[in-house]
Every structure is written in structure tokens, then in C-alpha cells.
Write an enzyme that holds these catalytic residues in place. Structure first.
Site, PDB file in Angstrom:
ATOM      1  CG  ASP A   1      -1.383 -12.490   1.301  1.00  0.00           C
ATOM      2  OD1 ASP A   1      -2.457 -12.542   0.664  1.00  0.00           O
ATOM      3  OD2 ASP A   1      -0.789 -11.428   1.537  1.00  0.00           O
TER       4      ASP A   1
ATOM      5  CG  PHE B   1     -10.948  -2.577   0.406  1.00  0.00           C
ATOM      6  CD1 PHE B   1     -12.171  -2.784  -0.185  1.00  0.00           C
ATOM      7  CD2 PHE B   1     -10.838  -1.595   1.385  1.00  0.00           C
ATOM      8  CE1 PHE B   1     -13.283  -2.035   0.185  1.00  0.00           C
ATOM      9  CE2 PHE B   1     -11.930  -0.834   1.768  1.00  0.00           C
ATOM     10  CZ  PHE B   1     -13.150  -1.054   1.172  1.00  0.00           C
TER      11      PHE B   1
ATOM     12  CG  ASN C   1      -6.030  -9.721   9.563  1.00  0.00           C
ATOM     13  OD1 ASN C   1      -7.010  -9.043   9.830  1.00  0.00           O
ATOM     14  ND2 ASN C   1      -6.043 -10.656   8.607  1.00  0.00           N
TER      15      ASN C   1
HETATM   16  O1  PMT Z   1     -12.217  -4.629   9.195  1.00  0.00           O
HETATM   17  P1  PMT Z   1     -11.794  -3.227   9.640  1.00  0.00           P
HETATM   18  O2  PMT Z   1     -11.220  -3.233  11.039  1.00  0.00           O
HETATM   19  O3  PMT Z   1     -12.911  -2.225   9.462  1.00  0.00           O
HETATM   20  O4  PMT Z   1     -10.601  -2.776   8.691  1.00  0.00           O
HETATM   21  C1  PMT Z   1     -10.843  -2.545   7.330  1.00  0.00           C
HETATM   22  C2  PMT Z   1      -9.644  -2.992   6.483  1.00  0.00           C
HETATM   23  C3  PMT Z   1      -8.435  -2.170   6.822  1.00  0.00           C
HETATM   24  C4  PMT Z   1      -9.339  -4.475   6.694  1.00  0.00           C
HETATM   25  C5  PMT Z   1     -10.084  -2.767   4.978  1.00  0.00           C
HETATM   26  O5  PMT Z   1     -10.360  -1.405   4.784  1.00  0.00           O
HETATM   27  C6  PMT Z   1      -9.005  -3.211   4.006  1.00  0.00           C
HETATM   28  O6  PMT Z   1      -8.088  -2.504   3.676  1.00  0.00           O
HETATM   29  N1  PMT Z   1      -9.133  -4.475   3.510  1.00  0.00           N
HETATM   30  C7  PMT Z   1      -8.158  -5.103   2.639  1.00  0.00           C
HETATM   31  C8  PMT Z   1      -7.001  -5.577   3.468  1.00  0.00           C
HETATM   32  C9  PMT Z   1      -6.047  -6.424   2.676  1.00  0.00           C
HETATM   33  O7  PMT Z   1      -5.928  -7.565   2.942  1.00  0.00           O
HETATM   34  O8  PMT Z   1      -5.459  -5.836   1.662  1.00  0.00           O
HETATM   35  P2  PMT Z   1      -4.421  -6.582   0.658  1.00  0.00           P
HETATM   36  O9  PMT Z   1      -3.773  -5.453  -0.046  1.00  0.00           O
HETATM   37  O10 PMT Z   1      -3.597  -7.553   1.367  1.00  0.00           O
HETATM   38  O11 PMT Z   1      -5.388  -7.387  -0.298  1.00  0.00           O
HETATM   39  C10 PMT Z   1      -5.832  -6.863  -1.548  1.00  0.00           C
HETATM   40  C11 PMT Z   1      -7.210  -7.365  -1.882  1.00  0.00           C
HETATM   41  O12 PMT Z   1      -7.160  -8.760  -2.160  1.00  0.00           O
HETATM   42  C12 PMT Z   1      -8.274  -7.167  -0.824  1.00  0.00           C
HETATM   43  O13 PMT Z   1      -9.470  -6.815  -1.475  1.00  0.00           O
HETATM   44  C13 PMT Z   1      -8.382  -8.531  -0.172  1.00  0.00           C
HETATM   45  O14 PMT Z   1      -9.707  -8.761   0.311  1.00  0.00           O
HETATM   46  C14 PMT Z   1      -8.083  -9.444  -1.363  1.00  0.00           C
HETATM   47  N2  PMT Z   1      -7.470 -10.732  -1.043  1.00  0.00           N
HETATM   48  C15 PMT Z   1      -6.221 -10.802  -0.497  1.00  0.00           C
HETATM   49  C16 PMT Z   1      -5.627 -12.014  -0.298  1.00  0.00           C
HETATM   50  C17 PMT Z   1      -6.348 -13.186  -0.623  1.00  0.00           C
HETATM   51  N3  PMT Z   1      -5.817 -14.379  -0.421  1.00  0.00           N
HETATM   52  N4  PMT Z   1      -7.561 -13.100  -1.139  1.00  0.00           N
HETATM   53  C18 PMT Z   1      -8.136 -11.887  -1.357  1.00  0.00           C
HETATM   54  O15 PMT Z   1      -9.279 -11.814  -1.841  1.00  0.00           O
END
Ligand code: PMT
Length: 391
Positions: free
Chosen positions: A274, A320, A203
Site C-alpha cells: 500500500d 482478493f 511481503n
Molecule cells: O502468493 P501466495 O504465497 O500464494 O499467497 C496468496 C495471497 C495470500 C497473497 C493471496 O491469496 C491474497 O490474499 N492476495 C491479496 C493480498 C492483499 O494484498 O490483500 P489486500 O486486502 O491488502 O488487498 C485487497 C485487494 O486489492 C487485492 O486484490 C489486492 O491485489 C488489491 N490491491 C491492493 C493494494 C493496491 N495498491 N492495489 C491492489 O490492487
């Protein structure tokens, strides 16, 4: 605060008593440590009078252990002026007098230096290399300023004014180093999920948000375990940030779950895939002649949810959320489902926020119903806001 003011042998040493006076007036307890060369510019009597304490300048005066008792006493060590000589000594690990020995022993606590020297000396690659080394260890530099120098030329090399240096000390004593006994875990960047020996699912995460969080935590004195997916970024504070480079979600999961139990908290900003390909071919997949291609995907472990289930009393977990619709409702659902204390929502709808850019705009939701909305700020400022809100 208990402050040790180190004075080295440059003409700007004549300003050191004024600096000590300002610090004492601001309510700090000050002790001075000076090199032999510094004593050519400022007297023992002056420094002892303004600090109201004996001067430390002789390594062997009280049996050669005073640098140890002084480093235990001080909350902060400020070297002003800092000559090219002391900067070079610390960068090379040389301890051959009272102040350089104290500087090497003074670990885990804030050090500020106010460099002062001729402009050609300041520009010399050796000095610049040494400054970069000290900065990478978390030592803060105030100045030097540009202006007229004692040698009659103008340029960069003047020691910052005592008021400017005293203001930097106030900054530190009021806002920084509040996390100095804590260890935090941060995840950053993307994950790459291999399809074959040359391709992957990834990504657009650059790692900038996570690296900014690690640097901002370290600025506050925390030790940081930074687990990052593939990125070209590096940290400047190598003294406080321990970097673990991983590629896939499963590698990030292994590192994060191992490190989390030793941490006071975790902030997970990585964009974790994911799903991953069910199988990874150990050669480059060839076109097979058909129109399409089918790729079987399997789910990756959810690192955030796992840390949420491992979380102990006294640990803080910050996730996040990157959403494109029903943003706050979805973020709130994640906060509850994954047992988080806070969730930081960044929306792709906000121009200048999210992947790759140097800025972000977030809404921080807390478990107890608080909501903090930021304007568009640099990722470093967003990181400071997140830390201020969640620690
Ligand atoms: O790296 P940059 O270019 O500076 O960009 C920053 C960012 C946009 C990546 C950052 O600010 C951000 O939003 N990160 C979270 C992105 C994300 O994957 O969001 P999500 O809504 O899919 O995931 C929710 C949370 O679960 C996140 O804290 C993620 O780290 C965590 N997660 C998700 C899937 C997984 N298998 N394990 C996780 O820990």
C-alpha cells in the site's frame, strides 16, 4: 463435439477403432486422420466404417487443402496412439504428412495425445523434452500406462485404454475450454518497493495463488495476461499465458491498467504494497550513528480500485482480501468500495491458508449477496473453484 482422431504407426493403433466407436456412441461426430505407418496396423475400411466418414491420410488427395478444412471443422484433435515420431515432429514444427500438417494448423483448440511406445523410448531425454514442450503449449497427455508392452517387456509405454481416453474427452467437453474466446488478466505475487540500491519493502507472497489462477484459466482455454511481482515461479502453459514480470506496485499498476480494457475480466490476487518509500537512494544507505531511522512513505496507487472505476459493461472484476480481523465485514466493504463483482477472502487464521503454502481456504462473496465457502484445498483447486464461481 466434432472430434478428429489422429492415428499413428504403433501397435496400439489396433485399439483406435474401439476408441472411435466409444466416441461415436457418446454422441460425438468423429473423423479419422491416419499416417502411412498407421495404415500398417489398421485398415481404411475399418476406420471409415466406425467413424462413418472418409479417412484423411493423403495430404494431396483433395488439392492439398484438406488439413485446413478439417482443422476448421474439428473442436478437438485427439492423437491415439501418439508415437515418439509424431510427438517429435510436432515439438519441432515438422509438417510432412496429412496428420502432422493438420496438427500444426490446429491452433487455439484443444489437442489431446495418448503416447504409446517402448519404455526405453518413452524414458529417452529427447522424448521427455518433446513431451514437456507439447505440455507447455497446452497439449494434454493421457498416459502412457505401465504394463506389458508389445515388444515383450514390461514398463511405462502402453497406450491408455480407450475408455480412459474417452473419459478424458468427456472431461474436456463438459467442463473445459468454456473460456476459449476470452482473455483474462491476473495479478500475482508481492511487490517490492525500493528503499535504496540493496533494500526493499516486500511481503511473503510467493505468487502460488496467482499462478494457479492463470494455469486454471488457461486450462479452460482462456488467454491469460499474468502480471506478477518478483517470484521464482514459472508457468507451464506458455501458449495461453503471457507473463509480465514487474517489481513495484507502480509497475504493476501500469501493466494492469494498460491490459484490462482488452480483457473479459480480471482476478487480482497480488499482495500489493500500500505504501512505498518517498525516495529511493541510489546507493546503500549507511548507519548514521543515531538510534533510529525515519523512513517517509507515500501511498501507492490502488490497482483494484482503478480497474473498478475503469470497468465496462460485460467485464468481471474479482479482488482478493487478506484480513486478520472483522474479516467478512472488511471484505464486503472492499467489494462495494472498489466496484467489484466478487471478492475472495482468505484469512490468516486458517492454518494452511494464505502466504507461501500450497493450500488455501477461501470465502467468495458476490456483489449480489451469494457466499461460497471452501474447505482447505490445493491452490489449484481453489483457483478452479474461483473460476467456476466467477466466470
Ligand atoms: O502468493 P501466495 O504465497 O500464494 O499467497 C496468496 C495471497 C495470500 C497473497 C493471496 O491469496 C491474497 O490474499 N492476495 C491479496 C493480498 C492483499 O494484498 O490483500 P489486500 O486486502 O491488502 O488487498 C485487497 C485487494 O486489492 C487485492 O486484490 C489486492 O491485489 C488489491 N490491491 C491492493 C493494494 C493496491 N495498491 N492495489 C491492489 O490492487
Amino acid at each position: 463435439m466434432k472430434i478428429i482422431v489422429g492415428i499413428t504407426g504403433g501397435i496400439a493403433a489396433y485399439k483406435a477403432p474401439e476408441l472411435v466407436r466409444l466416441l461415436v456412441k457418446a454422441g460425438h461426430e468423429v473423423r479419422c486422420a491416419a499416417t502411412g505407418h498407421a495404415m500398417q496396423f489398421v485398415t481404411r475400411v475399418t476406420l471409415e466404417t466406425v467413424s462413418q466418414h472418409p479417412l484423411y491420410s493423403d495430404l494431396f488427395a483433395s488439392g492439398g487443402t484438406e488439413h485446413i478444412s478439417l482443422k476448421d471443422w474439428g473442436d478437438l484433435l485427439l492423437v491415439a496412439p501418439a508415437t515418439a515420431n509424431i510427438i517429435g515432429k510436432v515439438a519441432s514444427g515438422i509438417a510432412d504428412d496429412a496428420l502432422s500438417t493438420l496438427l500444426l494448423a490446429f491452433s487455439g483448440k484443444p489437442v489431446i495425445m495418448a503416447p504409446a511406445m517402448n519404455c526405453e523410448m518413452w524414458a529417452h531425454p529427447a522424448v521427455q523434452r518433446n513431451i514437456a514442450t507439447l505440455k507447455s503449449w497446452g497439449i494434454r497427455m493421457v498416459g502412457p500406462a505401465e504394463g506389458e508392452l508389445a515388444c515383450g517387456v514390461s514398463g511405462v509405454g502402453r497406450m491408455a485404454e480407450p475408455e480412459t481416453i474417452a473419459a478424458e474427452v468427456e472431461n474436456i467437453s463438459t467442463s473445459n475450454f468454456q473460456l476459449s474466446t476470452q482473455k483474462w488478466l491476473v495479478t500475482a505475487g508481492p511487490t517490492f518497493e525500493r528503499i535504496d540500491s540493496v533494500r526493499f519493502i516486500g511481503n511473503y507472497s510467493s505468487g502460488k495463488m496467482g499462478f494457479a489462477l492463470a494455469e486454471a484459466l488457461a486450462e479452460q482455454g482462456a488467454d491469460v495476461e499474468l502480471v506478477t511481482g518478483p517470484t521464482h515461479l514459472d508457468v507451464s502453459n506458455t501458449r495461453h499465458i503471457n507473463i509480465h514480470r514487474v517489481e513495484s506496485a507502480r509497475e504493476m499498476y501500469a501493466a494492469a491498467t494498460e491490459l484490462f480494457p482488452q480483457c473479459r475480466g480480471a482476478i487480482l490476487s497480488a499482495a500489493v504494497a500500500d505504501y512505498r518509500p518517498a525516495e529511493c537512494a541510489n546507493h546503500k544507505l549507511k548507519k548514521n550513528g543515531s538510534e533510529g531511522m525515519h523512513l517517509d512513505l507515500v501511498q501507492n496507487p490502488d490497482i483494484l480500485a482503478t480497474l473498478g472505476s475503469m470497468k465496462q459493461e460485460g467485464q468481471t472484476l474479482v479482488g482478493f482480501a487478506l484480513e486478520t480481523d472483522n474479516e467478512e465485514a472488511n471484505a464486503q466493504r472492499k467489494l462495494e468500495k472498489k466496484n467489484l463483482d466478487y471478492i475472495v477472502l482468505n484469512s490468516l487464521r486458517d492454518k494452511g491458508a494464505g502466504f507461501g503454502v500450497d493450500t488455501n481456504k477461501v470465502t467468495i462473496l458476490s456483489r449480489d449477496g451469494h457466499r461460497t465457502e471452501s474447505p482447505l484445498l490445493s491452490k489449484h483447486e481453489i483457483a478452479q473453484l474461483i473460476i467456476q464461481t466467477t466466470t
